[in-house]
Scaffold this motif. Structure first.
Motif: not given
Lengths: 302, 355
Positions: A124-129, A154-167, A227-232
């Motif tokens: 999920x993080x790599x997608x944004x990278x 913005x990258x951190x927020x995007x990755x977090x949103x991606x990961x938490x979409x389903x809940x 995910x956040x680790x990859x983009x942060x």
């Protein structure tokens, strides 16, 4: 008398052994479950607090009162404050669309919502990278326009949103599907506008499930690491969230501080579980049913 | 409010639910849309409410076209089969809903709304339940709340979608009498969807019998029951014995029951079907004329105010149902296995194209 009694208890035993396992098996299974949970969940949980308080209370508090820790906590709260409301909004909209309308591609939408749960957070993080990174598709254009997404907020927020979409969406879709469209149709025939129908009929019907979804979404948003680790980019005081901060401290052999910050996340988890339990009870036994009965009974007894 | 349905067609995918349906309902009438499930009656009702859009055709309410008008502008009250009460609101709040969503300028004051709710709950005899929640009410009570809620906005047209379908037989009977009285008091134009012929015949001023997306017959309960226009209406409204057979060639086959009546001229490609209601069959112990059909008594059901007898014809073993009064039954003193002679007092012959 005695003989009757003894046959009675025999029958009972016999019936008991038919419907459940023998006492030995039962005790073994229960003990296994408890041991397993103690070993894998409770002991590590305890270890976090023991390690965190090893250096005394002053060191524990000191772990939070430095610029990097404060920055990490602030960033985590900020990211959650953006991601959770957005996903709550999206979750309600998607669940509404899926439950109340028929349209082509409905099944695809449901599957897409589930995707973040199936994909490894690192991906999920790599997608944004790959999309926004310097070597990514949009990287050169972003660089020209001086917009920073990767290794920035913005990258951190995007990755977090991606990961938490389903809940939130996953919580609401089955509920709204089971509730059907009739109450909304009734509201509309009574003259309510779309917004009035949502606010006065739909929202009250889904509020506990919505809250439940938001709690889970929030826990994941604050705790997300991969995910956040990859983009942060792990820039101290700038792009480190709490989970990343814990990792850095630990890698620097600063165990007390690492566990101290980790204990904050653990507390968050405990609060989340408690809130979840309360909300779950609300969902299963709505107070709106219990209260008025009590009210009516009190009224009649007076 | 008068209603004009003008050549309405509605399809769901490839399935035609309503096929070129036209209907006129006069102001103040209570009309029942009657038919088996899947005949399109509920879809027609939902189109009138504005919950569905017709693919073709137009709808006029009070002479004004409303085909493209939004639901909340139509001033139509709709009562759902499963009540659709707002589960998180008290009975009083449910009834008040339509008034509280009015634009501020038209909205009555809070005290006026409370007064109105009290009035309506009085009308449906549920004053004591104002603070209860829907889950605490019985089915019949819920449906009365739903009716009060629909009436709160003073609709000019009341649409009821199988309103008593989910209730047990006794409550259903009570409620439909009560609905009829209510309609006589309020003089609201009403349309009731039902698959229960007894309900339609008892409650409505006129009955619209529907079948496979088309209207088969429109008429007063008496008209549709006594003079069914089509074989479907004949069969759907009450029990019926059906006799097949071409009359001219097969004068004495079972198609010839009651042959003293003049039969329509015979066309080779047509197939004659004779319909006789169970209570229109005359049973005798001995032959009184040559056209009587000989049959055996197979079964006697003596419970109830009328006695039902199952006969089977000797020629073709076709089962015939006969309904007799208790007196006539005692007079005949029939036993199972005995031979009797039957002929119809009334019957109806339809000519159908040969299958």
């Amino acid at each position: 008398m005695e003989s009757i009694n003894s046959t009675g208890s025999k029958e009972l035993q016999w019936k008991d052994s038919l419907t459940t396992e023998s006492p030995l098996v039962r005790r073994l299974l229960i003990a296994a479950a408890f041991l397993y949970l103690t070993f894998f969940l409770f002991v590590p949980l305890l270890a976090v607090f023991v390690e965190a308080l090893k250096g005394g209370l002053a060191a524990y508090v000191g772990s939070f009162l430095n610029d990097d820790a404060i920055a990490a906590i602030q960033l985590t709260l900020l990211v959650a404050a953006v991601a959770v409301p957005l996903n709550a909004l999206f979750g309600v909209a998607a669940a509404w669309a899926i439950a109340k309308f028929d349209f082509a591609g409905k099944q695809i939408l449901i599957t897409l919502i589930d995707m973040p749960l199936a994909v490894s957070p690192v991906i999920s993080g790599l997608i944004y990278v790959l999309l926004f990174g310097a070597q990514g598709w949009l990287g050169p254009w972003l660089l020209e326009n001086d917009i920073k997404i990767i290794f920035a907020l913005p990258g951190i927020v995007l990755a977090t949103i991606f990961v938490t979409v389903p809940f939130v969406a996953r919580e609401l879709i089955p509920l709204m599907q089971s509730q059907g469209r009739e109450e909304e149709e009734a509201a509309i025939t009574l003259g309510a506008s779309g917004w009035q129908t949502f606010r006065r009929v739909t929202l009250p019907n889904i509020k506990w499930s919505l809250l439940y979804g938001v709690i889970l979404c929030n826990a994941r948003a604050m705790g997300e690491f991969g995910a956040v680790s990859v983009v942060s980019g792990h820039i101290r005081g700038l792009t480190n969230t709490m989970p990343l901060h814990v990792e850095i401290l630990y890698n620097e052999y600063n165990a007390v501080s690492a566990f101290a910050v980790a204990s904050l996340l653990t507390l968050l988890a405990i609060v989340t579980l408690a809130a979840k339990a309360i909300v779950e009870r609300k969902i299963h036994s709505p107070a709106i049913v219990a209260d008025p009965i009590a009210g009516v009974q009190a009224g009649s007894s007076r | 409010m008068s209603i004009q349905v003008d050549q309405v067609t509605k399809r769901f995918g490839t399935f035609t639910v309503l096929n070129d349906v036209s209907l006129h309902v006069r102001e103040g009438e209570l009309v029942a849309l009657l038919g088996p499930s899947g005949c399109g009656k509920t879809t027609l009702l939902r189109i009138l409410a504005g919950l569905e859009r017709p693919d073709q055709g137009r709808i006029f309410l009070q002479g004004t076209e409303v085909t493209d008008q939004r639901i909340n502008e139509r001033r139509v009250g709709f009562v759902f089969q499963h009540y659709a009460l707002f589960r998180h609101m008290s009975v009083a709040d449910n009834v008040a809903f339509g008034l509280t969503v009015l634009p501020r300028a038209q909205r009555p004051s809070v005290t006026r709304i409370q007064e109105k709710v009290r009035e309506l709950l009085g009308l449906v005899q549920l004053q004591a339940m104002a603070d209860r929640y829907p889950s605490q009410l019985s089915g019949g009570q819920r449906q009365r709340v739903a009716l009060a809620r629909a009436l709160a906005v003073e609709p000019k047209l009341l649409l009821l979608d199988e309103p008593f379908g989910a209730l047990d037989a006794k409550v259903r009977k009570e409620l439909r009498r009560w609905l009829r009285r209510l309609h006589d008091e309020l003089h609201i134009t009403g349309i009731l969807v039902t698959h229960d012929q007894e309900e339609a015949l008892e409650v409505a001023d006129r009955v619209v019998v529907m079948h496979q997306g088309r209207i088969e017959q429109v008429g007063t309960p008496d008209e549709v029951y006594e003079h069914p226009a089509t074989p479907f209406v004949y069969q759907f409204l009450g029990d019926v014995n059906v006799f097949h057979g071409r009359v001219a060639q097969e004068q004495l086959a079972h198609g010839s029951v009651g042959a003293e009546a003049v039969l329509p001229s015979d066309v080779p490609d047509e197939h004659e079907v004779t319909f006789v209601r169970p209570h229109d069959l005359e049973v005798n112990r001995s032959r009184t004329n040559s056209s009587q059909l000989e049959a055996n008594v197979r079964h006697v059901l003596a419970a109830g105010s009328r006695v039902r007898i199952e006969l089977s014809t000797q020629e073709s073993a076709q089962v015939i149902e006969v309904e007799l009064t208790k007196e006539r039954y005692r007079e005949l003193n029939l036993r199972e296995g005995e031979v009797v002679f039957v002929h119809p007092r009334h019957r109806r012959v339809f000519k159908l194209p040969r299958p």
